[in-house]
Design an enzyme around this catalytic site. Structure first.
Site, PDB file in Angstrom:
ATOM      1  N   GLU A 240      45.549   2.534 -63.464  1.00  0.00           N
ATOM      2  CA  GLU A 240      44.769   2.383 -64.698  1.00  0.00           C
ATOM      3  C   GLU A 240      44.277   0.947 -64.831  1.00  0.00           C
ATOM      4  O   GLU A 240      45.015   0.006 -64.510  1.00  0.00           O
ATOM      5  CB  GLU A 240      45.707   2.724 -65.860  1.00  0.00           C
ATOM      6  CG  GLU A 240      45.106   2.706 -67.219  1.00  0.00           C
ATOM      7  CD  GLU A 240      46.170   2.895 -68.298  1.00  0.00           C
ATOM      8  OE1 GLU A 240      45.825   3.395 -69.362  1.00  0.00           O
ATOM      9  OE2 GLU A 240      47.347   2.517 -68.070  1.00  0.00           O
TER      10      GLU A 240
ATOM     11  N   GLU B 172      53.470  -6.573 -70.590  1.00  0.00           N
ATOM     12  CA  GLU B 172      53.114  -6.178 -69.225  1.00  0.00           C
ATOM     13  C   GLU B 172      52.724  -7.385 -68.370  1.00  0.00           C
ATOM     14  O   GLU B 172      53.095  -7.475 -67.197  1.00  0.00           O
ATOM     15  CB  GLU B 172      51.974  -5.151 -69.249  1.00  0.00           C
ATOM     16  CG  GLU B 172      52.435  -3.783 -69.774  1.00  0.00           C
ATOM     17  CD  GLU B 172      51.385  -2.703 -69.601  1.00  0.00           C
ATOM     18  OE1 GLU B 172      51.766  -1.525 -69.621  1.00  0.00           O
ATOM     19  OE2 GLU B 172      50.183  -3.029 -69.458  1.00  0.00           O
TER      20      GLU B 172
ATOM     21  N   HIS C   3      49.127  -2.593 -74.290  1.00  0.00           N
ATOM     22  CA  HIS C   3      48.423  -2.339 -73.023  1.00  0.00           C
ATOM     23  C   HIS C   3      47.780  -3.624 -72.477  1.00  0.00           C
ATOM     24  O   HIS C   3      46.853  -4.152 -73.066  1.00  0.00           O
ATOM     25  CB  HIS C   3      47.361  -1.255 -73.219  1.00  0.00           C
ATOM     26  CG  HIS C   3      46.577  -0.989 -71.973  1.00  0.00           C
ATOM     27  ND1 HIS C   3      47.104  -0.373 -70.866  1.00  0.00           N
ATOM     28  CD2 HIS C   3      45.304  -1.301 -71.640  1.00  0.00           C
ATOM     29  CE1 HIS C   3      46.199  -0.309 -69.922  1.00  0.00           C
ATOM     30  NE2 HIS C   3      45.085  -0.855 -70.361  1.00  0.00           N
TER      31      HIS C   3
ATOM     32  N   ASP D  96      51.313  -0.056 -64.341  1.00  0.00           N
ATOM     33  CA  ASP D  96      52.282   0.895 -64.901  1.00  0.00           C
ATOM     34  C   ASP D  96      53.234   1.436 -63.836  1.00  0.00           C
ATOM     35  O   ASP D  96      54.437   1.593 -64.086  1.00  0.00           O
ATOM     36  CB  ASP D  96      51.550   2.044 -65.590  1.00  0.00           C
ATOM     37  CG  ASP D  96      50.843   1.585 -66.855  1.00  0.00           C
ATOM     38  OD1 ASP D  96      50.861   0.374 -67.158  1.00  0.00           O
ATOM     39  OD2 ASP D  96      50.242   2.425 -67.537  1.00  0.00           O
TER      40      ASP D  96
ATOM     41  N   HIS E  60      54.067   4.458 -68.689  1.00  0.00           N
ATOM     42  CA  HIS E  60      52.668   4.685 -69.122  1.00  0.00           C
ATOM     43  C   HIS E  60      52.754   5.480 -70.416  1.00  0.00           C
ATOM     44  O   HIS E  60      53.178   6.642 -70.408  1.00  0.00           O
ATOM     45  CB  HIS E  60      51.923   5.453 -68.020  1.00  0.00           C
ATOM     46  CG  HIS E  60      50.519   5.836 -68.351  1.00  0.00           C
ATOM     47  ND1 HIS E  60      49.541   4.916 -68.632  1.00  0.00           N
ATOM     48  CD2 HIS E  60      49.917   7.047 -68.441  1.00  0.00           C
ATOM     49  CE1 HIS E  60      48.392   5.546 -68.873  1.00  0.00           C
ATOM     50  NE2 HIS E  60      48.605   6.831 -68.772  1.00  0.00           N
TER      51      HIS E  60
ATOM     52  N   GLU F  56      51.096   7.230 -72.360  1.00  0.00           N
ATOM     53  CA  GLU F  56      50.562   8.590 -72.541  1.00  0.00           C
ATOM     54  C   GLU F  56      51.363   9.652 -71.797  1.00  0.00           C
ATOM     55  O   GLU F  56      51.177  10.848 -72.027  1.00  0.00           O
ATOM     56  CB  GLU F  56      49.097   8.627 -72.059  1.00  0.00           C
ATOM     57  CG  GLU F  56      48.142   7.822 -72.907  1.00  0.00           C
ATOM     58  CD  GLU F  56      48.047   6.341 -72.535  1.00  0.00           C
ATOM     59  OE1 GLU F  56      48.966   5.836 -71.851  1.00  0.00           O
ATOM     60  OE2 GLU F  56      47.066   5.695 -72.922  1.00  0.00           O
TER      61      GLU F  56
ATOM     62  N   HIS G 169      43.666  -2.569 -66.192  1.00  0.00           N
ATOM     63  CA  HIS G 169      44.434  -3.471 -67.056  1.00  0.00           C
ATOM     64  C   HIS G 169      43.667  -4.773 -67.206  1.00  0.00           C
ATOM     65  O   HIS G 169      44.199  -5.859 -66.966  1.00  0.00           O
ATOM     66  CB  HIS G 169      45.827  -3.729 -66.464  1.00  0.00           C
ATOM     67  CG  HIS G 169      46.818  -2.655 -66.784  1.00  0.00           C
ATOM     68  ND1 HIS G 169      46.824  -1.443 -66.140  1.00  0.00           N
ATOM     69  CD2 HIS G 169      47.839  -2.594 -67.687  1.00  0.00           C
ATOM     70  CE1 HIS G 169      47.811  -0.688 -66.627  1.00  0.00           C
ATOM     71  NE2 HIS G 169      48.445  -1.359 -67.565  1.00  0.00           N
TER      72      HIS G 169
END
Lengths: 268, 268, 268, 268, 268, 268
Positions: C33, C189, C184, C44, C127, C129, C35
């Site tokens: 994904e 992170e 996010h 992730d 992650h 979701e 970032h």
């Protein structure tokens, strides 16, 4: 909270107490579907819920409470309406599920009830097109049960109109009965709606020219994509004109009595 | 038949007339789930239906009828209740769907509405655990739409409690707010039930010793199979004791007003 | 071959020897994904694998080797990124799975491990979701296990950030914490990437004008199809500017310590 | 961040820049599977990722950068290992996906890349048993693409060993070649591991008595449930004894050169 | 009704009697696929049924009737024809199933037979592309069986051509054998059709210019969408010119003998 | 090769030539199911194939060859036999598919034919329980077609017995007709088998005491798991005693004539 057979209106502790006795769970399977201009679109779900409720009450009463009938929340969307039994799934308002979805829905609900302890389940159908899919769902729920080590669950599947006996049919349809498939939005459903949900019926709207050429004469096959011209303009397949609360009472009483007998036969 | 925003209680011809104007379809997604001993098990489905109804009415009214809000039949079974937001799917009475079934159900309903002509759809959630699955169902329905050459449908997904603003939360939870996940059967749901369905609530049953140790202190992880001891004996995650009709009114009014604003923002 | 907690880098015979002792299997669930411009797209998956590795090592060490932590290969694709927690699955680079696929993937991996003899499994999520889908996959794997006569497998599901405690959050986010969903590509992170994969971070790229208007202010609902304008131009939902290796160390140490405690609580 | 062909190690903005030129996306499909006592279990995923990386680099270089090769994250779990090509999925350590899961996984990854703009995709296989399932996934992804109005995507499917030509086989297997199916953990895989991941190989462990009776003589049929006795005790189907880094270099160079030619043939 | 090994031509009572002895059930898996201009499209289904029939008869005979071979109805549609083994699924006449459908079909048939009492099942393949999917279906059927408490079912999977031994291949293909994948509509299938179904072959049609450039030289990879030019104009991958009834007899006799041996090895 | 309407017996080039004219494709859907002791188990598949063949020939003839009827390979396994129409799927010999499998099978076959160019498809049913599932499969195939940009395919679904008119029923069942559901293995099927497959019928076996108490009197509901006692010992639901070749001729001629008329009505 008042006493009720409807699981939706019951608190969980009351529900659990009933399981200390003998419980028969009812799962009504209906649809959200056009029923002409004279009735609301909830007919199949609402009537099946009410018929299941009346049957659950009669069952409980007839056993002096030894058997507790409980009605789970209805399946309120059904399989695609077919032209020969519901006018067709192309009609605006008719909101349909794919076959695999209805199979999964029936399977999960029935298995979830079994996992909670239910062993006697009546899957009551009120939308003609549903039957094969909920039958498959019921069998898959039994597969699930067996995979979890449960092998004493039993499911009875019925459509409530199949419990209106020949004698009653002859009495209510003196000019001839054209079959339950064509009864979509006709005398049976309309009379029962007049009984259970009079606010959701307006027989005055069931007039010509919209309600012409009934009962519908449909081909002895299906065509996909649906040919809209084959469906009568009202979406009804037979005329509701001769409907009445009195017929609703008769239909309910006969069907409930026969369903209670059938349920006792299997679950006594 | 009386005027209504509920599709279930509407006849198909009235429904079709509304499509001559601008229509926003609401699809409520609830559950059939234990809510302690003081409330019926329909809470998630019933409240979401009522909140969608109130929002549809307010939307219609605020546009002078230019936009017609219509509420489809609720999804009345939801995803497996999880211990940290609903007590757990092991509890008798809680009747759950598998994730794939809920995805398929949301997908089919939304796509069927799109196929009928709906282009503005609000998927309103009222069962915490549902959200990801109905989100996926909504996206798949848009895939279906595109595969059928329809590329102008739009879906708004919301949980009604997310529209209770900070100010209201502070006002209604003067002793501190523990989060919507722990609100299962707590002040918000109970106050709204007192408002919409007073017959399905009995606050007198929400007493010690059953309702002890609330709000629940749950681990910051899940365990499968569920460890029943982690769930409070009542199945409620926070205390409903401070609930009232007045709070129900405030919650409804604030959430409906904010939802109408959000819907207009997207669908004006 | 050197000693390792990573199953991928272990030969099968060494792996089997570990099963002669008490084994806790970790399954990291990540994503591929975007970032932002300042980090690689593996964040992730890579962080979850590293956090699982650090936890497995700490667990093994803290038990003197009596319990062997092993980290299976990561799930390196995740569920569709959502706008409110990952910027949205419309962004080029974000490569997503359908919900049913992620459910099946988690189910098969977990069941395959159970079939090999694993009974203590930690499904670690990285992650946002993913969670509901891997939860469903885990439950289905237990269904599979029961169907195969195995009823003593146990699965613990966690997102590693949930083990960063309040005190640490206050310390690391002195200007206020906006929630894990908005984290996010933010401080957490980025700091962990600086610690574990410094070559895959370039904080110098996290500058205005691309990184403006952070943290993002997103609606309290989702819209499908996604409205690209709602996502900040960088794709990050909060600013990584205050990130540092030191914060990475703190985050890792706190989370690992708390995760080890939680794992011991369940699997001791 | 350094320049790389690996999407996982690339930031999203760099990735998007590459799409301004001609991009060929590589999707490596591997497995997590026992490979005897002399190699780690990541062989199929790790080698395929490395071979795809080498091919992407060679392709980029040979076109002077006009074509950009990018390697997506590998599919790191594969289809059930079969006894005649991988020793069998009953072996502890071998962690397998159901066929439907692998189909869905390949489908979603490929379609997600297409949705981002990729039109030239190489699905590179490194686990013998995967091929039919990823082929089906690729075709379904094209169905998805067409349903979304995209009809110019093209997918090339290959197993990297099929690009080792006859001449090289004769050179590397002077005593005769028994087929790629029996090459499980044999000379080819071991030599390539010695080249790419020397830390994950220990040829010293590939000795008698564990490594006896190789190459395996397997029936010309499969049996389910698997009969463990048919698999050699090491889990390897042919002997890795003659492996060397030098052979790894030859295998890589020959296969990469031939794959680049094949890719140019289809995507020039 | 005459004595037969074919279940389709057997009445249920005769079938049940056979189960009083030791039964080996054969399930032929074929396809409906173009086989050039010189053969009918049923080749894969018809030949597999006949080969299974001949094997069932030989097995029964060789055991003096102690073991009863029974051939279930064939799977007469197969997986998508691939260009390198069947010319491709783009060819008009070739009618194909998705992979998930073939998995489900094989699973249901095998499980239904197990549920009836079959414990020894031979899944005989006659369409190259089918194998992986019916293998997966067979394993899932065993999962179903275990979920139903049946753990003594055994399945043997084979492709009948794998039982033509090296010596026979050398004898029948004096100019060299190019592999079973290229045998699509070549000497083996054509000779067997001449033996079993001479009315469905017309070797006179297998002439130039349609049958030119055979055997086909195909790439060592697949491309999707299929590139029609890669398939020879006839759709055959090797020349049937050297076919004869005599070769059909040899092929049948050798394969049947070897299959009987293999079946006895597993099921004696 | 001789001229034929059966696709299985046709070579691909002949098949393609037919598409230069107007083609109606027939897909017969049958079952493998017990039919008492007097008939083979292929009845539903074999009769439907033959009835489709006779209809295809009559259609071709009646149009002077302008329309070419072609019969695809039959679906030779069907949905679970139900007790009220086929005796039940618990009976040894009856080999059944799950509902989802039959849906997928019908979908794939129909879509594959559409993809080849077929636009006029008759799905002819010969197993009572199949209908809803093949209807769903047909609709999904049309979804597939639309997703591929094809919107002019049309499917007609029929059960061949529905084309036996009232007059013929009265003539053939002088003592009263009990409905097509109870016709399982009765006069219609037996007479048609005597006509088409006399070798697969032995009326002499249809005697008392096995064939007693016919027609069966079955409940007006289903029960799962099936209660074996409800099925007559022969597995037949009505007596075949009055069957004859002459009746077979009448049934075939009437049904074929009416089916041709119906097909022309839709596809002229």
């Amino acid at each position: 909270m008042k006493s009720t057979v409807y699981m939706e209106e019951m608190d969980a502790f009351t529900y659990r107490e009933k399981f200390e006795r003998d419980v028969v769970m009812f799962v009504p399977a209906g649809a959200l579907e056009q029923h002409g201009s004279h009735m609301a679109m909830c007919v199949d779900a609402a009537l099946t819920k009410s018929m299941a409720g009346a049957t659950a009450e009669a069952l409980t009463k007839s056993t002096g409470g030894a058997v507790q009938g409980i009605v789970a929340a209805p399946i309120n969307y059904g399989y695609r309406s077919q032209q020969r039994s519901g006018g067709g799934f192309h009609l605006t308002g008719t909101t349909s599920l794919r076959g695999t979805t209805l199979i999964a829905l029936a399977r999960d609900i029935v298995f979830s009830l079994i996992a909670q302890g239910a062993r006697k389940i009546v899957l009551m159908n009120g939308h003609y097109e549903n039957f094969q899919f909920i039958f498959e769902g019921a069998e898959l729920a039994l597969e699930d049960a067996r995979a979890n080590g449960i092998d004493d669950a039993k499911i009875q599947l019925m459509s409530y109109w199949d419990f209106v006996d020949e004698e009653t049919i002859e009495r209510l349809y003196p000019e001839g009965f054209t079959g339950w498939d064509l009864e979509h939005a006709g005398v049976m459903e309309t009379s029962l709606m007049l009984l259970f949900y009079p606010d959701l019926v307006d027989l005055g709207k069931a007039a010509e020219p919209l309600y012409r050429d009934l009962p519908a004469v449909l081909p002895n096959y299906d065509v996909l994509p649906i040919i809209p011209e084959y469906t009568p303009p009202s979406g009804c397949l037979s005329s509701p004109a001769a409907s009445s609360v009195e017929k609703g009472v008769i239909l309910r009483d006969v069907a409930v009595r026969n369903m209670v007998d059938a349920i006792k036969r299997e679950f006594a």
